[in-house]
Scaffold this motif. Structure first.
Motif, PDB file in Angstrom:
ATOM      1  N   GLN A   1       0.813  -1.222   0.000  1.00  0.00           N
ATOM      2  CA  GLN A   1       0.000   0.000   0.000  1.00  0.00           C
ATOM      3  C   GLN A   1       0.845   1.271   0.000  1.00  0.00           C
ATOM      4  OE1 GLN A   1       0.288  -2.102   2.539  1.00  0.00           O
ATOM      5  NE2 GLN A   1       0.962  -0.861   4.274  1.00  0.00           N
ATOM      6  N   ARG A   2       2.131   1.175   0.328  1.00  0.00           N
ATOM      7  CA  ARG A   2       2.995   2.367   0.332  1.00  0.00           C
ATOM      8  C   ARG A   2       3.347   2.818  -1.081  1.00  0.00           C
ATOM      9  NH1 ARG A   2       7.955   0.390   2.887  1.00  0.00           N
ATOM     10  NH2 ARG A   2       7.224  -1.477   1.839  1.00  0.00           N
ATOM     11  N   TYR A   3       3.226   1.901  -2.069  1.00  0.00           N
ATOM     12  CA  TYR A   3       3.484   2.277  -3.458  1.00  0.00           C
ATOM     13  C   TYR A   3       2.170   2.766  -4.050  1.00  0.00           C
ATOM     14  CZ  TYR A   3       4.713   2.225  -8.341  1.00  0.00           C
ATOM     15  OH  TYR A   3       4.932   2.604  -9.632  1.00  0.00           O
ATOM     16  N   THR A   4       2.166   4.008  -4.527  1.00  0.00           N
ATOM     17  CA  THR A   4       0.924   4.584  -5.033  1.00  0.00           C
ATOM     18  C   THR A   4       0.911   4.717  -6.551  1.00  0.00           C
ATOM     19  OG1 THR A   4       1.773   6.808  -4.646  1.00  0.00           O
ATOM     20  CG2 THR A   4       0.428   5.814  -2.900  1.00  0.00           C
ATOM     21  N   LYS A   5       1.945   5.323  -7.111  1.00  0.00           N
ATOM     22  CA  LYS A   5       2.051   5.462  -8.565  1.00  0.00           C
ATOM     23  C   LYS A   5       3.489   5.814  -8.918  1.00  0.00           C
ATOM     24  CE  LYS A   5       0.172  10.104  -8.247  1.00  0.00           C
ATOM     25  NZ  LYS A   5      -0.865  11.017  -8.637  1.00  0.00           N
ATOM     26  N   ALA A   6       3.820   5.642 -10.180  1.00  0.00           N
ATOM     27  CA  ALA A   6       5.212   5.739 -10.644  1.00  0.00           C
ATOM     28  C   ALA A   6       5.859   7.104 -10.400  1.00  0.00           C
ATOM     29  CB  ALA A   6       5.299   5.380 -12.127  1.00  0.00           C
ATOM     30  N   ASN A   7       5.081   8.169 -10.450  1.00  0.00           N
ATOM     31  CA  ASN A   7       5.700   9.492 -10.331  1.00  0.00           C
ATOM     32  C   ASN A   7       5.484  10.159  -8.971  1.00  0.00           C
ATOM     33  OD1 ASN A   7       2.999  10.056 -10.564  1.00  0.00           O
ATOM     34  ND2 ASN A   7       3.204  11.526 -12.241  1.00  0.00           N
ATOM     35  N   ASP A   8       4.967   9.416  -7.994  1.00  0.00           N
ATOM     36  CA  ASP A   8       4.696   9.979  -6.664  1.00  0.00           C
ATOM     37  C   ASP A   8       5.995  10.059  -5.854  1.00  0.00           C
ATOM     38  OD1 ASP A   8       3.900  10.625  -4.084  1.00  0.00           O
ATOM     39  OD2 ASP A   8       2.326   9.099  -3.995  1.00  0.00           O
ATOM     40  N   PRO A   9       6.378  11.263  -5.389  1.00  0.00           N
ATOM     41  CA  PRO A   9       7.611  11.394  -4.600  1.00  0.00           C
ATOM     42  C   PRO A   9       7.525  10.724  -3.231  1.00  0.00           C
ATOM     43  CG  PRO A   9       6.442  13.488  -4.677  1.00  0.00           C
ATOM     44  CD  PRO A   9       5.712  12.554  -5.601  1.00  0.00           C
ATOM     45  N   ASN A  10       6.312  10.321  -2.817  1.00  0.00           N
ATOM     46  CA  ASN A  10       6.146   9.654  -1.524  1.00  0.00           C
ATOM     47  C   ASN A  10       5.937   8.142  -1.634  1.00  0.00           C
ATOM     48  OD1 ASN A  10       6.340  12.002   0.162  1.00  0.00           O
ATOM     49  ND2 ASN A  10       4.379  12.620  -0.723  1.00  0.00           N
ATOM     50  N   SER A  11       5.916   7.601  -2.856  1.00  0.00           N
ATOM     51  CA  SER A  11       5.784   6.155  -3.029  1.00  0.00           C
ATOM     52  C   SER A  11       6.999   5.447  -2.451  1.00  0.00           C
ATOM     53  CB  SER A  11       5.682   5.797  -4.518  1.00  0.00           C
ATOM     54  OG  SER A  11       4.354   5.822  -4.956  1.00  0.00           O
ATOM     55  N   GLU A  12       6.759   4.251  -1.910  1.00  0.00           N
ATOM     56  CA  GLU A  12       7.857   3.462  -1.351  1.00  0.00           C
ATOM     57  C   GLU A  12       7.842   2.045  -1.920  1.00  0.00           C
ATOM     58  OE1 GLU A  12       8.029   3.588   2.930  1.00  0.00           O
ATOM     59  OE2 GLU A  12       7.834   5.785   2.943  1.00  0.00           O
ATOM     60  N   ILE A  13       9.028   1.533  -2.177  1.00  0.00           N
ATOM     61  CA  ILE A  13       9.247   0.175  -2.672  1.00  0.00           C
ATOM     62  C   ILE A  13      10.385  -0.417  -1.851  1.00  0.00           C
ATOM     63  CG2 ILE A  13       9.910  -1.255  -4.651  1.00  0.00           C
ATOM     64  CD1 ILE A  13       9.157   1.194  -6.430  1.00  0.00           C
ATOM     65  N   ASP A  14      10.227  -1.669  -1.431  1.00  0.00           N
ATOM     66  CA  ASP A  14      11.310  -2.381  -0.760  1.00  0.00           C
ATOM     67  C   ASP A  14      12.011  -3.272  -1.775  1.00  0.00           C
ATOM     68  OD1 ASP A  14      10.644  -1.313   1.751  1.00  0.00           O
ATOM     69  OD2 ASP A  14       9.263  -2.959   2.182  1.00  0.00           O
ATOM     70  N   LEU A  15      13.339  -3.242  -1.766  1.00  0.00           N
ATOM     71  CA  LEU A  15      14.128  -4.123  -2.624  1.00  0.00           C
ATOM     72  C   LEU A  15      14.853  -5.131  -1.735  1.00  0.00           C
ATOM     73  CD1 LEU A  15      13.982  -1.210  -4.124  1.00  0.00           C
ATOM     74  CD2 LEU A  15      15.429  -2.394  -5.732  1.00  0.00           C
ATOM     75  N   TYR A  16      14.636  -6.397  -2.005  1.00  0.00           N
ATOM     76  CA  TYR A  16      15.188  -7.503  -1.216  1.00  0.00           C
ATOM     77  C   TYR A  16      16.319  -8.172  -1.992  1.00  0.00           C
ATOM     78  CZ  TYR A  16      11.157  -7.575   1.975  1.00  0.00           C
ATOM     79  OH  TYR A  16      10.211  -7.267   2.923  1.00  0.00           O
ATOM     80  N   PHE A  17      17.488  -8.266  -1.346  1.00  0.00           N
ATOM     81  CA  PHE A  17      18.647  -8.907  -1.938  1.00  0.00           C
ATOM     82  C   PHE A  17      19.087 -10.058  -1.024  1.00  0.00           C
ATOM     83  CE2 PHE A  17      18.699  -4.480  -3.271  1.00  0.00           C
ATOM     84  CZ  PHE A  17      18.927  -4.576  -4.639  1.00  0.00           C
ATOM     85  N   PRO A  18      19.033 -11.325  -1.494  1.00  0.00           N
ATOM     86  CA  PRO A  18      19.435 -12.448  -0.636  1.00  0.00           C
ATOM     87  C   PRO A  18      20.933 -12.400  -0.355  1.00  0.00           C
ATOM     88  CG  PRO A  18      18.932 -13.221  -2.847  1.00  0.00           C
ATOM     89  CD  PRO A  18      18.605 -11.757  -2.812  1.00  0.00           C
ATOM     90  N   ILE A  19      21.282 -12.637   0.914  1.00  0.00           N
ATOM     91  CA  ILE A  19      22.681 -12.543   1.326  1.00  0.00           C
ATOM     92  C   ILE A  19      23.053 -13.720   2.232  1.00  0.00           C
ATOM     93  CG2 ILE A  19      22.874 -10.024   1.169  1.00  0.00           C
ATOM     94  CD1 ILE A  19      22.342 -10.061   4.305  1.00  0.00           C
ATOM     95  N   ARG A  20      24.355 -13.906   2.410  1.00  0.00           N
ATOM     96  CA  ARG A  20      24.911 -14.833   3.401  1.00  0.00           C
ATOM     97  C   ARG A  20      26.203 -14.216   3.918  1.00  0.00           C
ATOM     98  NH1 ARG A  20      25.934 -18.659  -1.321  1.00  0.00           N
ATOM     99  NH2 ARG A  20      27.920 -17.940  -2.100  1.00  0.00           N
ATOM    100  N   ASP A  21      26.670 -14.719   5.037  1.00  0.00           N
ATOM    101  CA  ASP A  21      27.941 -14.240   5.595  1.00  0.00           C
ATOM    102  C   ASP A  21      29.085 -14.559   4.635  1.00  0.00           C
ATOM    103  OD1 ASP A  21      26.621 -13.381   7.894  1.00  0.00           O
ATOM    104  OD2 ASP A  21      27.023 -15.244   8.980  1.00  0.00           O
ATOM    105  N   LYS A  22      30.070 -13.665   4.585  1.00  0.00           N
ATOM    106  CA  LYS A  22      31.255 -13.908   3.749  1.00  0.00           C
ATOM    107  C   LYS A  22      32.095 -15.007   4.356  1.00  0.00           C
ATOM    108  CE  LYS A  22      31.849  -9.406   1.598  1.00  0.00           C
ATOM    109  NZ  LYS A  22      32.657  -8.216   1.485  1.00  0.00           N
TER     110      LYS A  22
END
Length: 169
Positions: free
Chosen positions: A148-169
Motif C-alpha cells: 500500500q505504500r506504493y501509489t504510482k510511478a511518479n509519486d515522490p512519496n511512493s515506497e518500494i522495498d528491494l530484497y537482496f538475498p545474502i549470506r555471511d562472507k
C-alpha cells in the motif's frame, strides 16, 4: 532516495504471476521500460488470481550470477498467494524459498529505483560482511516488494522495498 536499510529473515512464500525474459535497456526510464509494460499487462489480469494475500506485488528476479551485467534475465510480476488454486493460463506459480535479505526501502518516483540497485551492488554489498546469495545457483530470488505504500510511478512519496538475498562472507 533510500530511507531505510535492514537485514531480515523472510520465510518461504508462494506467488503467481507472469514471467518474461527482460532485455534491459538503460536508456529507457523504469516507468516506461519492459518491466513497467509487463506490470501493466499483469495488473490487468490480477483479478484472475485466486487466494491472494492482501495486495502484495512482487517483482521476482532469479539471476544467473555468471552472466555479465546487462545480460537478459527472467522477471516475474506476481502476487503472493496463500493456498493452492488453479493457476490462470499464461501464468506461473513460484515457490520463493526462505532467505536472509538486505532490504533497502526506496522513497520517490519509480525512475529513481536504478540508484538503489547501483548503491547495493556498487557500495553496500562490497563494503559489508555479506555476499550475494541469490540466483540460479541457490534458487533464491531477488525482488521488489510493492504494498500500500506504493501509489504510482511518479509519486515522490511512493515506497518500494528491494530484497537482496545474502549470506555471511
Amino acid at each position: 532516495m533510500i530511507i531505510e536499510t535492514k537485514i531480515i529473515e523472510k520465510p518461504a512464500f508462494s506467488a503467481v504471476g507472469i514471467t518474461e525474459t527482460i532485455h534491459f535497456d538503460s536508456s529507457v526510464p523504469p516507468s516506461e521500460n519492459a518491466i513497467a509494460k509487463l506490470w501493466s499487462r499483469f495488473n490487468a489480469r490480477n483479478p484472475e488470481i485466486q487466494g491472494q494475500v492482501g495486495w502484495r506485488g512482487f517483482g521476482l528476479m532469479l539471476q544467473n550470477p555468471d552472466n555479465p551485467p546487462g545480460a537478459p534475465f527472467e522477471y516475474t510480476a506476481a502476487v503472493q498467494i496463500h493456498q493452492d488454486f488453479d493457476i490462470p493460463e499464461g501464468m506461473t506459480r513460484i515457490e520463493v524459498p526462505a532467505a536472509r535479505y538486505i532490504v533497502l526501502t526506496h522513497r520517490g518516483p519509480l525512475d529513481g529505483i536504478g540508484d538503489v540497485f547501483g548503491h547495493f551492488w556498487g557500495h553496500l554489498l562490497p563494503n559489508s560482511l555479506y555476499e550475494y546469495d541469490g540466483g540460479t545457483r541457490t534458487g533464491k530470488y531477488e525482488f521488489e516488494f510493492y504494498d500500500q505504500r506504493y501509489t504510482k510511478a511518479n509519486d515522490p512519496n511512493s515506497e518500494i522495498d528491494l530484497y537482496f538475498p545474502i549470506r555471511d562472507k
